[in-house]
Design a protein around this motif. Structure first.
Motif, PDB file in Angstrom:
ATOM      1  N   ARG A  16       0.818  -1.224   0.000  1.00  0.00           N
ATOM      2  CA  ARG A  16       0.000   0.000   0.000  1.00  0.00           C
ATOM      3  C   ARG A  16       0.846   1.266   0.000  1.00  0.00           C
ATOM      4  NH1 ARG A  16      -2.866  -3.421   3.629  1.00  0.00           N
ATOM      5  NH2 ARG A  16      -1.919  -2.459   5.480  1.00  0.00           N
ATOM      6  N   ALA A  17       2.114   1.154   0.405  1.00  0.00           N
ATOM      7  CA  ALA A  17       2.978   2.336   0.506  1.00  0.00           C
ATOM      8  C   ALA A  17       3.421   2.856  -0.854  1.00  0.00           C
ATOM      9  CB  ALA A  17       4.195   2.018   1.369  1.00  0.00           C
ATOM     10  N   GLY A  18       3.246   2.059  -1.889  1.00  0.00           N
ATOM     11  CA  GLY A  18       3.595   2.517  -3.239  1.00  0.00           C
ATOM     12  C   GLY A  18       5.080   2.767  -3.384  1.00  0.00           C
ATOM     13  N   ASP A  19       5.411   3.899  -4.002  1.00  0.00           N
ATOM     14  CA  ASP A  19       6.812   4.173  -4.312  1.00  0.00           C
ATOM     15  C   ASP A  19       7.557   4.880  -3.189  1.00  0.00           C
ATOM     16  OD1 ASP A  19       5.679   6.656  -4.437  1.00  0.00           O
ATOM     17  OD2 ASP A  19       6.189   7.044  -6.540  1.00  0.00           O
ATOM     18  N   ARG A  20       6.961   4.932  -2.007  1.00  0.00           N
ATOM     19  CA  ARG A  20       7.685   5.546  -0.885  1.00  0.00           C
ATOM     20  C   ARG A  20       8.871   4.689  -0.453  1.00  0.00           C
ATOM     21  NH1 ARG A  20       3.677   6.656   3.833  1.00  0.00           N
ATOM     22  NH2 ARG A  20       2.600   4.891   2.880  1.00  0.00           N
ATOM     23  N   PHE A  21       8.802   3.380  -0.745  1.00  0.00           N
ATOM     24  CA  PHE A  21       9.884   2.472  -0.356  1.00  0.00           C
ATOM     25  C   PHE A  21      10.311   1.631  -1.548  1.00  0.00           C
ATOM     26  CE2 PHE A  21       7.666   3.195   3.634  1.00  0.00           C
ATOM     27  CZ  PHE A  21       8.713   3.481   4.489  1.00  0.00           C
ATOM     28  N   GLU A  22      11.595   1.308  -1.562  1.00  0.00           N
ATOM     29  CA  GLU A  22      12.106   0.289  -2.462  1.00  0.00           C
ATOM     30  C   GLU A  22      12.388  -0.937  -1.604  1.00  0.00           C
ATOM     31  OE1 GLU A  22      15.523  -0.188  -5.899  1.00  0.00           O
ATOM     32  OE2 GLU A  22      15.877   1.156  -4.210  1.00  0.00           O
ATOM     33  N   PHE A  23      11.622  -1.991  -1.818  1.00  0.00           N
ATOM     34  CA  PHE A  23      11.864  -3.230  -1.081  1.00  0.00           C
ATOM     35  C   PHE A  23      12.781  -4.109  -1.910  1.00  0.00           C
ATOM     36  CE2 PHE A  23      10.905  -7.671  -0.032  1.00  0.00           C
ATOM     37  CZ  PHE A  23      11.184  -7.664   1.322  1.00  0.00           C
ATOM     38  N   VAL A  24      13.928  -4.463  -1.346  1.00  0.00           N
ATOM     39  CA  VAL A  24      14.902  -5.310  -2.026  1.00  0.00           C
ATOM     40  C   VAL A  24      14.762  -6.720  -1.464  1.00  0.00           C
ATOM     41  CG1 VAL A  24      17.338  -5.710  -2.534  1.00  0.00           C
ATOM     42  CG2 VAL A  24      16.464  -3.362  -2.363  1.00  0.00           C
ATOM     43  N   GLN A  25      14.292  -7.608  -2.313  1.00  0.00           N
ATOM     44  CA  GLN A  25      14.063  -8.987  -1.884  1.00  0.00           C
ATOM     45  C   GLN A  25      15.360  -9.777  -2.008  1.00  0.00           C
ATOM     46  OE1 GLN A  25      12.561 -12.232  -4.400  1.00  0.00           O
ATOM     47  NE2 GLN A  25      10.605 -11.884  -3.373  1.00  0.00           N
ATOM     48  N   ALA A  26      15.987 -10.055  -0.883  1.00  0.00           N
ATOM     49  CA  ALA A  26      17.205 -10.870  -0.864  1.00  0.00           C
ATOM     50  C   ALA A  26      16.829 -12.340  -1.023  1.00  0.00           C
ATOM     51  CB  ALA A  26      17.950 -10.656   0.450  1.00  0.00           C
ATOM     52  N   ARG A  27      17.823 -13.171  -1.289  1.00  0.00           N
ATOM     53  CA  ARG A  27      17.555 -14.598  -1.390  1.00  0.00           C
ATOM     54  C   ARG A  27      17.582 -15.279  -0.026  1.00  0.00           C
ATOM     55  NH1 ARG A  27      16.352 -12.604  -4.810  1.00  0.00           N
ATOM     56  NH2 ARG A  27      14.429 -13.597  -4.179  1.00  0.00           N
ATOM     57  N   HIS A  28      18.078 -14.580   0.964  1.00  0.00           N
ATOM     58  CA  HIS A  28      18.235 -15.153   2.299  1.00  0.00           C
ATOM     59  C   HIS A  28      18.289 -13.984   3.278  1.00  0.00           C
ATOM     60  CE1 HIS A  28      20.112 -17.322   5.683  1.00  0.00           C
ATOM     61  NE2 HIS A  28      19.851 -18.453   5.066  1.00  0.00           N
ATOM     62  N   GLU A  29      17.709 -14.174   4.450  1.00  0.00           N
ATOM     63  CA  GLU A  29      17.693 -13.086   5.431  1.00  0.00           C
ATOM     64  C   GLU A  29      19.100 -12.658   5.846  1.00  0.00           C
ATOM     65  OE1 GLU A  29      13.737 -15.266   5.981  1.00  0.00           O
ATOM     66  OE2 GLU A  29      15.842 -15.864   5.780  1.00  0.00           O
ATOM     67  N   GLU A  30      20.058 -13.590   5.874  1.00  0.00           N
ATOM     68  CA  GLU A  30      21.430 -13.203   6.206  1.00  0.00           C
ATOM     69  C   GLU A  30      21.957 -12.189   5.197  1.00  0.00           C
ATOM     70  OE1 GLU A  30      25.863 -15.174   6.982  1.00  0.00           O
ATOM     71  OE2 GLU A  30      24.207 -16.431   6.322  1.00  0.00           O
ATOM     72  N   ALA A  31      21.650 -12.420   3.914  1.00  0.00           N
ATOM     73  CA  ALA A  31      22.070 -11.474   2.887  1.00  0.00           C
ATOM     74  C   ALA A  31      21.381 -10.130   3.068  1.00  0.00           C
ATOM     75  CB  ALA A  31      21.777 -12.039   1.498  1.00  0.00           C
ATOM     76  N   ALA A  32      20.115 -10.149   3.487  1.00  0.00           N
ATOM     77  CA  ALA A  32      19.400  -8.891   3.722  1.00  0.00           C
ATOM     78  C   ALA A  32      20.085  -8.071   4.812  1.00  0.00           C
ATOM     79  CB  ALA A  32      17.950  -9.177   4.105  1.00  0.00           C
ATOM     80  N   ALA A  33      20.517  -8.739   5.891  1.00  0.00           N
ATOM     81  CA  ALA A  33      21.214  -8.027   6.964  1.00  0.00           C
ATOM     82  C   ALA A  33      22.565  -7.508   6.493  1.00  0.00           C
ATOM     83  CB  ALA A  33      21.384  -8.948   8.175  1.00  0.00           C
ATOM     84  N   PHE A  34      23.287  -8.308   5.706  1.00  0.00           N
ATOM     85  CA  PHE A  34      24.548  -7.828   5.132  1.00  0.00           C
ATOM     86  C   PHE A  34      24.316  -6.610   4.245  1.00  0.00           C
ATOM     87  CE2 PHE A  34      26.616 -12.228   5.542  1.00  0.00           C
ATOM     88  CZ  PHE A  34      27.475 -11.816   6.546  1.00  0.00           C
TER      89      PHE A  34
END
Length: 588
Positions: free
Chosen positions: A38-56
């Motif tokens: 619902r937030a539209g273009d206010r955020f860019e969500f980057v979908q990592a392949r693994h949560e560890e990569a997201a934290a890195f």
């Protein structure tokens, strides 16, 4: 439709100028995922392949931008997977906020599926702030405090949001006893030591005849100030690994890296200086600093907890590196005798000659140092470099000559494997118009990096400049650990633990729609970099390198030499090749 708690939390993050979130979805954060939609273009969500990569990636984002990185994970296993990347951020003092889901409140304490005691899980990595949003009225101050504490203390914070709370209607805290009414914003102070302390520091530095400067990550924003102080004092500048980009390597008095991965000029300078100025560094290895009593010391650090714990300093200055050096500069007397500086510059010039000649030595098939040396002369302006832990970090430290405006980092204090590709990917999201380069060993690449290529393949077309190069040292060996077994443990290589299976990194990249270049001939290394840096898409260089090229420290101790000889005499399977390679490097 009524605004939910999840909607409100995202609005609050937006008010704090958070624009990007790295994560992976799961049913424990369905409310937050729906709110992102619902937030539209206010955020860019980057979908990592693994949560560890997201934290890195959140950590890399913080390192390269100076802004807080934000990562999002589901309850239970998703939250657990964040930990390694979050510890990387904590130990390198980077502001990262983790938002994680939790089971519904009514199920807590009932041994429910994916119920994990998240407060206990995060109580160390997010020690400064970890709290659960139990009511809608809490959401406001939890977001505000998590961000303010992360930024002001340069640390990791965590917000835990039960699944059912995410879906509740948002509510402001009432004006009543027992409620909290927080606000947005943080302005960092400029901390400068007292005049009397600056004068004491100047007295020590002015009295020195052989001044050495050690610059760390805390000096990354103080490039001009460090250089000016070095010029006045006739000092050389060594760099801790996280401070590699603090001062450019093309200055003749910059001696390069310190420590086990460091250069000979840095080692020599520390062993012969009579005065040490440490600026923004937590360099941990005391054996590479001057011997106690050899040098008088001055340290500048914004964190008083880190003062005078690596070397007994005579003057400890709590302050911002740039502001403190600017205040100190008028009190310093120009050094007329430049013999110390001349000696340093001579050793630096010789060192770079040794590095180049070392990179040209024959190997089977490719000398790994050559991969880095050929990149060094081709580094694009304003490039962002990410290195992984392992032998790639050695060559990153020794063989790359950074210029002004470049950024470079790796996992410094935790020294964990696997951040190289996530860091480089985060750099492209933060600076889509700049070239990003990841320098990675095949162990880290197999562990997490090949998954990161899938993320790169998903997003690269959104970047204004598509160039992201991942160079893999493909030696089929967990090389750094193998050398540590030999030099530190006196043990020969243990093949069943150290050897890696073959993997076609370049062909895998091509399968994903990226460019792949396999390099098996040293003459092809330079052209491979040319092709990768000119490509119209991200590229993987699969460089087949020799695991027996020694990563020799700048000063070999008797114990290291003894262990090394013991390992080779104990039946190391690569003993003959190691002896020959070591001999060639020793006579440079």
């Amino acid at each position: 439709m009524a605004k939910t708690v999840a909607d409100f939390m995202l609005e609050r993050l937006s008010a704090w100028n958070v624009r990007r979130i790295y994560g992976y979805p799961g049913d424990g954060i369905n409310g937050l995922v729906s709110a992102l939609g619902r937030a539209g273009d206010r955020f860019e969500f980057v979908q990592a392949r693994h949560e560890e990569a997201a934290a890195f990636m959140a950590c890399g984002h913080a390192k390269y931008t100076g802004e807080p990185g934000v990562c999002l994970a589901t309850s239970g296993p998703g939250a657990i997977h964040l930990l390694n990347g979050l510890y990387d951020a904590k130990l390198d003092r980077q502001p990262v906020v983790a938002i994680v889901g939790q089971q519904v409140r009514a199920a807590l304490g009932g041994d429910y599926q994916q119920e994990v005691d998240l407060h206990s899980l995060f109580k160390d990595v997010a020690a400064e702030y970890v709290h659960t949003c139990m009511t809608p009225e809490q959401a406001r101050h939890l977001v505000d405090r998590a961000l303010r504490i992360a930024v002001s203390l340069r640390t990791v914070t965590c917000i835990i949001v039960p699944n059912d709370v995410q879906e509740l209607d948002a509510a402001d805290p009432p004006r009543a006893h027992g409620t909290v009414h927080s606000g947005i914003g943080y302005s960092a102070p400029v901390v400068v030591p007292a005049e009397a302390d600056l004068r004491r520091a100047a007295e020590v530095l002015n009295a020195g005849e052989k001044v050495a400067i050690l610059a760390g990550a805390g000096a990354l924003h103080a490039t001009d100030e460090v250089i000016e102080v070095a010029e006045v004092l006739g000092a050389g500048i060594a760099k801790a690994l996280l401070g590699k980009a603090a001062v450019p390597d093309d200055l003749p008095f910059v001696t390069g890296q310190m420590g086990l991965l460091g250069s000979e000029p840095s080692d020599w300078m520390m062993r012969h200086c009579d005065t040490l100025l440490m600026v923004g560094s937590r360099f941990p290895y005391s054996e590479f600093l001057p011997k106690e009593g050899q040098a008088r010391g001055v340290q500048v650090d914004i964190d008083p907890k880190m003062l005078s714990i690596r070397y007994p300093m005579e003057v400890n200055l709590v302050g911002d590196s740039a502001a403190t050096l600017r205040a100190l500069r008028p009190l310093l007397k120009p050094r007329r005798d430049r013999s110390w500086r001349t000696a340093i510059e001579d050793r630096v010039a010789n060192w770079w000659d040794v590095v180049e000649r070392g990179s040209r030595l024959d190997a089977d098939p490719i000398n790994p140092q050559l991969v880095f040396w050929e990149l060094s002369k081709r580094l694009p302006e304003n490039v962002i470099i990410s290195a992984d832990s392992g032998s790639a970090a050695n060559w990153f430290a020794r063989a790359l000559r950074l210029r002004r405006g470049m950024l470079a980092s790796l996992s410094g204090t935790l020294a964990t494997m696997c951040p190289g590709v996530p860091y480089a990917t985060a750099a492209k999201f933060a600076f889509p118009d700049r070239v990003s380069v990841a320098l990675v060993g095949d162990g880290a690449m197999q562990m997490l990096g090949i998954n990161g290529l899938v993320t790169i393949a998903k997003y690269w077309r959104t970047w204004s400049d598509p160039r992201l190069v991942v160079a893999v040292l493909n030696n089929r060996d967990l090389n750094q650990v193998t050398w540590e077994l030999r030099a530190l443990g006196g043990s020969p290589k243990v093949e069943e633990t150290q050897e890696l299976p073959a993997f076609p990194f370049a062909r895998y990249a091509e399968m994903l729609g990226l460019k792949g270049i396999r390099v098996e001939d040293p003459e092809a290394v330079g052209p491979a970099w040319d092709a990768a840096l000119a490509a119209d898409r991200p590229c993987v260089i699969d460089a087949v390198t020799d695991p027996d090229v020694p990563t020799l420290p700048p000063h070999i101790t008797l114990r290291q030499a003894t262990n090394y000889a013991k390992a080779l005499a104990s039946g190391d399977p690569d003993a003959a090749a190691i002896v020959w390679q070591t001999f060639k490097h020793a006579i440079l």
